[in-house]
Design an enzyme around this catalytic site. Structure first.
Site, PDB file in Angstrom:
ATOM      1  N   THR A 220       0.814  -1.220   0.000  1.00 56.97           N
ATOM      2  CA  THR A 220       0.000   0.000   0.000  1.00 56.97           C
ATOM      3  C   THR A 220       0.848   1.271   0.000  1.00 56.97           C
ATOM      4  O   THR A 220       1.981   1.270   0.514  1.00 56.97           O
ATOM      5  CB  THR A 220      -0.884   0.009   1.273  1.00 56.97           C
ATOM      6  OG1 THR A 220      -1.482   1.294   1.424  1.00 56.97           O
ATOM      7  CG2 THR A 220      -0.084  -0.279   2.535  1.00 56.97           C
TER       8      THR A 220
ATOM      9  N   TYR B  27      -1.797  -0.226  10.257  1.00 54.73           N
ATOM     10  CA  TYR B  27      -2.013  -0.883   8.960  1.00 54.73           C
ATOM     11  C   TYR B  27      -0.792  -0.738   8.054  1.00 54.73           C
ATOM     12  O   TYR B  27      -0.235  -1.723   7.551  1.00 54.73           O
ATOM     13  CB  TYR B  27      -3.256  -0.285   8.273  1.00 54.73           C
ATOM     14  CG  TYR B  27      -3.347  -0.628   6.813  1.00 54.73           C
ATOM     15  CD1 TYR B  27      -3.502  -1.956   6.407  1.00 54.73           C
ATOM     16  CD2 TYR B  27      -3.244   0.354   5.819  1.00 54.73           C
ATOM     17  CE1 TYR B  27      -3.559  -2.290   5.053  1.00 54.73           C
ATOM     18  CE2 TYR B  27      -3.300   0.034   4.478  1.00 54.73           C
ATOM     19  CZ  TYR B  27      -3.454  -1.291   4.101  1.00 54.73           C
ATOM     20  OH  TYR B  27      -3.495  -1.613   2.772  1.00 54.73           O
TER      21      TYR B  27
END
Ligand code: UDP
Length: 326
Positions: free
Chosen positions: A115, A141
């Site tokens: 990501t 995350y």
């Protein structure tokens, strides 16, 4: 050629399975259905399994895989601040278990879904982000994804696994045949939230209007999910043919950004209907601008995000919304 797709019942995973099948591969989905849907598994076998449970790997140990595409993970940034343990267990422990399976079964080709959150807040966000930019993720995350990237590097150096790491910017849109699309519960993403507000005559909440951007709202780089899927299959083919380096890192975005207000306007334009919104306070941990530099994926994978203009993203997302909600 059989390809293991963890998280293949999810939004991005299902689009990748469709693209794999189109290219003659045989996707085998391994998913615990915590965020995915059995009905999204249309292009290959489904095996219910949880990466945290080592015993679940027995279900796939006899299958000869040519490669693995690893997507299964928790992805919601806000949730990761509330429950980091869940993120580290699912995203990090789960990935280590999977890498052990790969090592023991001598599978050499690995694709990891990472990501843009691995980059964190940049000092100068006016420049598009390149793969070699400093990485200092803010959220649990983002950290969980960067930890796995690092572990993967050791597996590559020591056990000879070849990999592509794809760092996604804002995945959005839906399959043009409207067979699959975005369906998170609860939905937190901007494009489906704006569409829902438009259809239900509700107000969209805009998280903050005091960012240093042209209209004060956050700017993001939206990339169509089918373009993401295409990049994965291109990367996989090159790994299999030994046409890449051992360790490969690619940003996947459109290279363009839109503000929250511009996305709202794009939905208004598509439906020819004013979408109402209200400003609420900034969402914790939101960087003001995230924009990719995608030169590397273009050059090395011969990939272009040809479906990623905002009009097409809104159109395909809208078609998917109507199919599911009306
Ligand atoms: N956003 C918003 N309202 C919403 C959902 C998102 O204003 O209902 C904003 C969010 O603050 C961010 C952008 O839209 O600036 C994209 O958010 P999304 O959750 O879709 O993706 P993220 O960038 O967090 O991965």
């Amino acid at each position: 050629m059989k390809i293991l797709v963890t998280g293949g019942a999810g939004y991005i995973g299902s689009h990748i399975c469709k693209e794999l099948k189109k290219n003659g591969f045989d996707p085998i989905v391994f998913d615990n259905l915590s965020n995915g849907y059995k009905k999204f598994v249309k292009w290959g076998k489904f095996i219910k399994g949880d990466l945290k449970k080592v015993s679940d790997f027995k279900k796939i140990k006899k299958i000869k895989f040519k490669g693995v595409i690893h997507l299964a993970s928790n992805i919601e940034v806000g949730e990761s601040y509330k429950d980091p343990t869940k993120f580290y267990l699912n995203n990090v422990t789960g990935s280590i278990n999977l890498l052990e399976f790969i090592r023991l079964n001598k599978i050499k080709n690995f694709i990891f879904s990472s990501t843009a959150a691995v980059y964190g807040e940049l000092k100068d966000n006016s420049k598009p982000i390149k793969e070699n930019f400093h990485k200092e993720p803010i959220s649990p995350y983002g950290k969980s994804k960067l930890f796995v990237e690092r572990i993967l590097e050791d597996y590559s150096d020591i056990y000879g696994i070849n990999f592509c790491i794809f760092r996604y910017f804002n995945a959005s849109g839906a399959d043009s045949d409207v067979e699959i699309g975005e369906s998170h519960i609860p939905e937190t993403h901007l494009v489906p939230n704006v569409i829902n507000a438009c259809e239900m005559n509700k107000l969209v909440k805009v998280f903050g209007n005091n960012y240093k951007t042209k209209d004060g709202t956050c700017m993001r780089d939206y990339v169509h999910v089918s373009d993401l899927a295409e990049a994965h299959v291109k990367g996989l083919k090159k790994l299999i043919k030994n046409n890449l380096k051992k360790k490969n890192y690619f940003n996947l975005g459109s290279g363009k950004t839109y503000s929250v207000l511009e996305v709202i306007n794009a939905v208004s334009d598509y439906k020819k209907k004013k979408v109402k919104f209200k400003y609420v306070k900034n969402r914790f941990g939101d960087p003001s601008i995230l924009m990719s530099n995608i030169d590397r994926a273009k050059k090395i994978l011969n990939w272009t995000p040809k479906r990623s203009n905002i009009e097409n993203i809104v159109k395909t997302s809208y078609q998917w919304y109507l199919k599911n909600n009306i």
